[in-house]
Design an enzyme around this catalytic site. Structure first.
Site, PDB file in Angstrom:
ATOM      1  N   CYS A  87      -6.106  -6.226   4.826  1.00 33.96           N
ATOM      2  CA  CYS A  87      -7.295  -6.162   5.692  1.00 33.96           C
ATOM      3  C   CYS A  87      -8.399  -7.080   5.190  1.00 33.96           C
ATOM      4  O   CYS A  87      -9.332  -7.398   5.916  1.00 33.96           O
ATOM      5  CB  CYS A  87      -7.861  -4.752   5.740  1.00 33.96           C
ATOM      6  SG  CYS A  87      -6.642  -3.471   5.596  1.00 33.96           S
ATOM      7  N   ARG A 136       2.411   9.852 -11.498  1.00 35.11           N
ATOM      8  CA  ARG A 136       1.409  10.725 -12.099  1.00 35.11           C
ATOM      9  C   ARG A 136       1.927  12.156 -12.228  1.00 35.11           C
ATOM     10  O   ARG A 136       1.593  12.874 -13.148  1.00 35.11           O
ATOM     11  CB  ARG A 136       0.115  10.727 -11.264  1.00 35.11           C
ATOM     12  CG  ARG A 136      -0.811   9.575 -11.589  1.00 35.11           C
ATOM     13  CD  ARG A 136      -2.203   9.781 -11.003  1.00 35.11           C
ATOM     14  NE  ARG A 136      -2.240   9.589  -9.561  1.00 35.11           N
ATOM     15  CZ  ARG A 136      -2.368   8.416  -8.951  1.00 35.11           C
ATOM     16  NH1 ARG A 136      -2.457   7.308  -9.671  1.00 35.11           N
ATOM     17  NH2 ARG A 136      -2.397   8.320  -7.648  1.00 35.11           N
ATOM     18  N   ALA A 192       0.797  -1.234   0.000  1.00 35.06           N
ATOM     19  CA  ALA A 192       0.000   0.000   0.000  1.00 35.06           C
ATOM     20  C   ALA A 192       0.828   1.281   0.000  1.00 35.06           C
ATOM     21  O   ALA A 192       0.717   2.101  -0.917  1.00 35.06           O
ATOM     22  CB  ALA A 192      -0.958  -0.011   1.194  1.00 35.06           C
ATOM     23  N   ALA A 193       1.649   1.487   1.022  1.00 36.06           N
ATOM     24  CA  ALA A 193       2.356   2.765   1.135  1.00 36.06           C
ATOM     25  C   ALA A 193       3.341   2.954  -0.017  1.00 36.06           C
ATOM     26  O   ALA A 193       3.337   3.983  -0.699  1.00 36.06           O
ATOM     27  CB  ALA A 193       3.083   2.849   2.479  1.00 36.06           C
ATOM     28  N   TRP A 200     -32.433  12.096  17.829  1.00 36.33           N
ATOM     29  CA  TRP A 200     -31.089  12.401  18.339  1.00 36.33           C
ATOM     30  C   TRP A 200     -30.193  11.243  17.918  1.00 36.33           C
ATOM     31  O   TRP A 200     -30.455  10.104  18.300  1.00 36.33           O
ATOM     32  CB  TRP A 200     -31.076  12.512  19.860  1.00 36.33           C
ATOM     33  CG  TRP A 200     -31.740  13.723  20.425  1.00 36.33           C
ATOM     34  CD1 TRP A 200     -33.041  13.842  20.812  1.00 36.33           C
ATOM     35  CD2 TRP A 200     -31.127  15.000  20.694  1.00 36.33           C
ATOM     36  NE1 TRP A 200     -33.270  15.111  21.297  1.00 36.33           N
ATOM     37  CE2 TRP A 200     -32.123  15.832  21.245  1.00 36.33           C
ATOM     38  CE3 TRP A 200     -29.840  15.511  20.528  1.00 36.33           C
ATOM     39  CZ2 TRP A 200     -31.869  17.159  21.624  1.00 36.33           C
ATOM     40  CZ3 TRP A 200     -29.587  16.818  20.910  1.00 36.33           C
ATOM     41  CH2 TRP A 200     -30.596  17.625  21.446  1.00 36.33           C
TER      42      TRP A 200
END
Lengths: 449, 449
Positions: free
Chosen positions: B46, B23, B12-13, B438
């Site tokens: 995950c 890009r 991911a990172a 509420w």
């Protein structure tokens, strides 16, 4: 010293105020008299479409507190008793018993005005006939249900806003053919038209007929004096029952007659304490007041039970010796038509324009859960932000399960005055059953950057 | 001038950073080489519990981008190639091809460290046997699925945190008898014990055996060298398969060996630009770094895909010539075990205490929709606030459908530093199918006032 509190209107705002004040000040310090002209107190008007549609089987399920429950709390609630005059000089109200027509004056030290709103009913031929129904009160809901017991097959809903689409759903669930006739180019004109188009397409996909850009002209009546069709600028729409979803306006004739300050919308103007502007001991809340839009800085009329309850609580605290304010709203609203969820908060593009703001918008599509997780449902998210500053201005969502309540992210961010950049960095809940790795709201924010 | 960016770790990172940098800077200005020791790139770790449990039928559904897709973007991604040394003085990394054992040096101008985390595996007898599984990588998930193809009837999950409960659900869905053995007094020790108790009771109601306060001691092996039981301080728990849910720790041996700054948790310390502290051209993100907790002001290790993606984006923007920061987290996490949803954000009571804050908490029960609306599901909400200032500190939710993502309200409010009073006034989405009048989060806030 025992003060006397008089409450005009026995629903959300008035009775929340009364109940909260009672909790803070016992009967020896505060006497409370409340007047309600209808048959019911403290009920959920927002629930009426779901009762009419059959999701909620019992009318009484919508009643949060009965008159007896209020009386047990030491609130003298007079039902079927309408306040017909506010005499502010002599600090008294004149009420009329709707059963026997008798009238009486009641003095007050503190007055809470919670007279609510009334459905807009156009002064056009046929619109006051039996079989043409507003759905603002339980009494009106009951009347509609009685009409539906007759042989109704075709419903025309006039108006394409929240009440209109919710009543369209209710009519579909009762097995009727449904036509929604509305004036704007797309239904749900609290959204931008590009988002409203998604609502229309979904409604059409559900088998409803949606007639945009149509001004209602007349309800044609049959020999029994009941609707047989609605005539609009777009044609004639057969109808056995007509439901009005043209919105509501504040019910403030009494306040106007008493010389109290009203805003452009006709709603009462209050301080943030919910005290009527410039008036000692006169309070107002709920559908009869205007609220401050914290994003645009303007006042608007928004009839919504959650505001009424919050405002009532604020009034009650202030009456009870505490100190509370209602800081205003950001224009959040969620709704659904069958399985389609619809949400908005902040300003739509035209509102940003009207507020003199330069803006940019981005529209993205994403899913409610991780794309690979079962039940991931599509949604379209539109975010609008101020050009230059990057301050978020508005958020609109149209989608399926799990779409609508995501608008709360935007509602809190707007309240905090966050920029789009800050929204991208928010630490939102992520796990595959609940969200993609970037929440759809953040995907929209990224696109906007 | 063409710079050379080297990325260590293809998930991911690292790959978000690479893709974002690409890009913004084309191949003529930035050459990108990425090393991944495993068989897969850019996948959702995950999602592994849901693949193992069968909700996600295909492993490949968890892969967001294949190596080929990255290469098509002009990123030279070398799979099954492990970086074994960072030579910061000479600005180069040494890599080893895990297929043929060959080694090579690669120079860099910019380095991104995204080495992730590894499951905690206690150095106890039997814990390295086949049939004892961590589930941090797709490779590990695949190995567990191979074990489950054998005749497994009883699973013991060691650890009662997120991974533990998600894997407990997965084992239940595969039809196994499940025992969860964990050390804390209640599972989900990221919650306060009173909220964790609700999780335990729900898990027990689902037929799982939950053994709290139990220190794992040993995995007893059968004649085939595979588990037959887990021994804990609470007894012997029969097991055909053992799943480790003891959490993860940052994988930072390389960084440590290179002399890079690590925090107490063992995670890399970075600036908010995600540049490693005091290092020119060295960046780090994802499960191998520490993050700033914006509520306590302390640094923590939180392994979560959403942070990794956000940090990777920030690195990529900064590498691409832009300017972005990752301001930190507020500790939001959502999870579920079967139909029970669990969420938290901010500080739990013990964390507030450790941060030297005086606090108050309130716990309330409410429903996900208006009480009268079909499908209204119960939830328990706990809010914690600083005594005196009223600043909100934390929010915990345990409930059914519609519970977990409400934590986002708290996450945004915490980020904005709101008081409980401000939370009560928030304009959150209300309509009967979506919320009581509420919102449950506001009911908790009111109770706290």
């Amino acid at each position: 010293m025992t003060e006397h509190l008089v409450v005009v209107g026995g629903d959300a705002a008035g009775m929340s105020a009364a109940a909260q004040a009672r909790r803070l000040r016992g009967p020896e310090r505060l006497r409370i008299t409340a007047f309600e002209r209808g048959h019911f107190s403290s009920y959920s008007a927002c629930g009426i479409p779901y009762w009419v549609g059959g999701d909620v089987p019992e009318r009484d399920a919508l009643i949060a507190r009965t008159p007896e429950q209020h009386r047990a709390q030491g609130i003298d609630l007079l039902m079927r008793t309408e306040v017909v005059e506010l005499d502010l000089d002599r600090r008294r109200v004149r009420s009329r018993d709707l059963e026997d027509g008798s009238e009486a004056w009641t003095g007050f030290d503190q007055l809470v005005i919670g007279t609510g709103a009334e459905p807009v009913r156009p002064p056009l031929p046929g619109f006051d006939a039996p079989g043409v129904h507003g759905v603002q009160t339980l009494d009106e809901g009951q009347a509609l249900l009685r009409t539906l017991e007759r042989d109704c097959r075709r419903a025309v809903v006039v108006g394409g806003g929240y009440i209109g689409i919710e009543m369209a759903e209710a009519m579909v669930r009762r097995g009727l053919d449904v036509t929604v006739v509305h004036r704007a180019p797309e239904p749900m004109s609290t959204l931008d038209p590009d988002m409203g188009r998604l609502v229309r397409e979904a409604m059409e996909g559900m088998g409803m007929e949606v007639v945009p850009g149509a001004e209602a002209k007349e309800v044609l009546l049959g020999p029994d004096g009941r609707p047989r069709a609605v005539v609009s600028s777009a044609g004639e729409h057969p109808a056995d029952v007509v439901v009005l979803g043209l919105g509501v306006r504040p019910r403030t004739e009494l306040a106007r007659a008493a010389g109290l300050p009203l805003g452009e919308s006709g709603g009462l103007r209050t301080e943030d304490t919910m005290r009527v502007r410039g008036q000692e001991g006169i309070w107002a809340g709920g559908d009869c007041v205007e609220v401050l839009d914290q994003v645009s800085g303007r006042y608007r009329h928004i009839a919504l039970g959650t505001h009424a309850n919050k405002q009532g609580r604020v009034i009650g605290i202030n009456l009870g010796g505490g100190s509370a304010v209602f800081p205003g709203v950001v224009g959040t609203a969620v709704s659904k038509v069958c399985a389609l969820e619809i949400a908005r908060t902040g300003l739509k593009e035209r509102e940003a324009e009207a507020a003199g703001l330069a803006y940019e918008s981005a529209v993205i599509e994403a899913t409610s859960r991780a794309g690979y997780y079962p039940g991931a449902a599509p949604m379209t998210v539109k975010m609008t932000a101020e050009r230059g500053s990057g301050r978020m201005l508005g958020l609109q969502i149209v989608g399926r399960e799990g779409a609508a309540k995501r608008v709360d992210i935007g509602a809190v961010a707007l309240t905090a005055g966050m920029t789009v950049d800050q929204v991208v960095s928010l630490d939102l809940g992520y796990a595959p059953p609940f969200s993609p790795v970037w929440d759809p709201v953040q995907v929209a924010a990224r696109r906007l950057l």
